[in-house]
Design a protein around this motif. Structure first.
Motif: not given
Length: 281
Positions: A91-109
């Protein structure tokens, strides 16, 4: 359902009939609402029920800082991964993956991109997870109009691979992948070969390496009994491959302070011999 705790305008914690916490999300479901107020069931767009207390607590904290669109994106990627891989995920994938997707989008922008130095190896070792990562990049592009670099498909693949590891002690996939890369490089340079990555013997070799690297990263000693007789036969039958394994043994001992037992050398020799034989055909 009644609000047990409002997380933000779009998310709340509710209790099911057994008193277990669930997280419900929907646009504006908590607007001007507080604990004890009723939420119409039809407004709940997503319902999350994470089994572990730690995962549940961290997910609640994550929801308060991440846009609902990014959480929905991550959840869709995880659902796709579960369907394709057919594996149970921590279940920790919900934290690690969602956080990564969010961070990568913010970083890219913000004009920041991160190079994935293990991308080549991730493509080879985690083929299915990597394909899901590529699919995820298309989903991000369609949903957010953000075209993330291929490096991010590799990072997503590692999160998915990590989530399939032992639930009680997830290991650092970077370290495991690096160990596999190091051993494969020794074999490639020693024999000067290019492996057929679709070959079943190569697949078995890589699978063997993956479990070995996981054990090494966990500092777990091999618990088998040395088979001196078979070890001697294999050493005599495949002298060149065994010399390669001796190089691997010396490297592992020097870098990781781990000495391979005879049985470990035996199985490594057999797997390498089969993969090399096919590569030379």
């Amino acid at each position: 359902m009644k609000i047990y705790k409002a997380l933000n305008n779009n998310a709340a914690v509710v209790l099911d009939e057994k008193g277990h916490e669930k997280i419900v999300m929907g646009k504006g479901i908590c607007f001007k609402k507080k604990a004890g107020d009723e939420i119409p069931g039809e407004l709940a767009e997503k319902v999350f029920s994470l089994s572990g207390a730690e995962a549940n607590s961290k997910f609640q904290a994550l929801i308060q800082d991440v846009p609902m669109e990014h959480i929905a994106l991550g959840e869709e990627i995880i659902a796709e991964a579960k369907a394709r891989l057919g594996q149970k995920m921590n279940d920790m994938v919900y934290i690690s993956l969602i956080d990564h997707v969010h961070t990568s989008i913010v970083r890219f922008l913000e004009g920041i991109t991160v190079k994935n130095i293990l991308l080549w190896d991730i493509r080879k070792f985690y083929k299915e997870e990597y394909q899901i990562g590529l699919w995820a990049l298309e989903l991000v592009k369609e949903t957010c109009s953000v075209e993330l670099p291929e490096d991010e498909a590799g990072f997503i693949a590692l999160h998915l691979a990590n989530a399939q590891m032992d639930e009680e002690k997830m290991q650092n996939m970077y370290e495991i992948t690096r160990i596999m890369q190091e051993i494969l490089n020794i074999v490639r340079y020693y024999f000067k070969v290019t492996f057929d990555e679709d070959d079943v013997y190569y697949y078995r070799f890589v699978t063997h390496l993956k479990f070995f690297a996981k054990r090494l990263s966990e500092h777990k000693l091999y618990e088998g009994d040395d088979n001196d007789e078979l070890w001697g036969v294999v050493k005599e039958k495949y002298p060149d491959t065994f010399r390669c394994v001796e190089k691997i043994t010396a490297f592992i001992e020097k870098k990781y302070e781990y000495k391979l037992l005879k049985d470990e050398q035996l199985y490594l020799t057999i797997h390498i011999e089969r993969a090399i034989h096919k590569a030379r055909e």
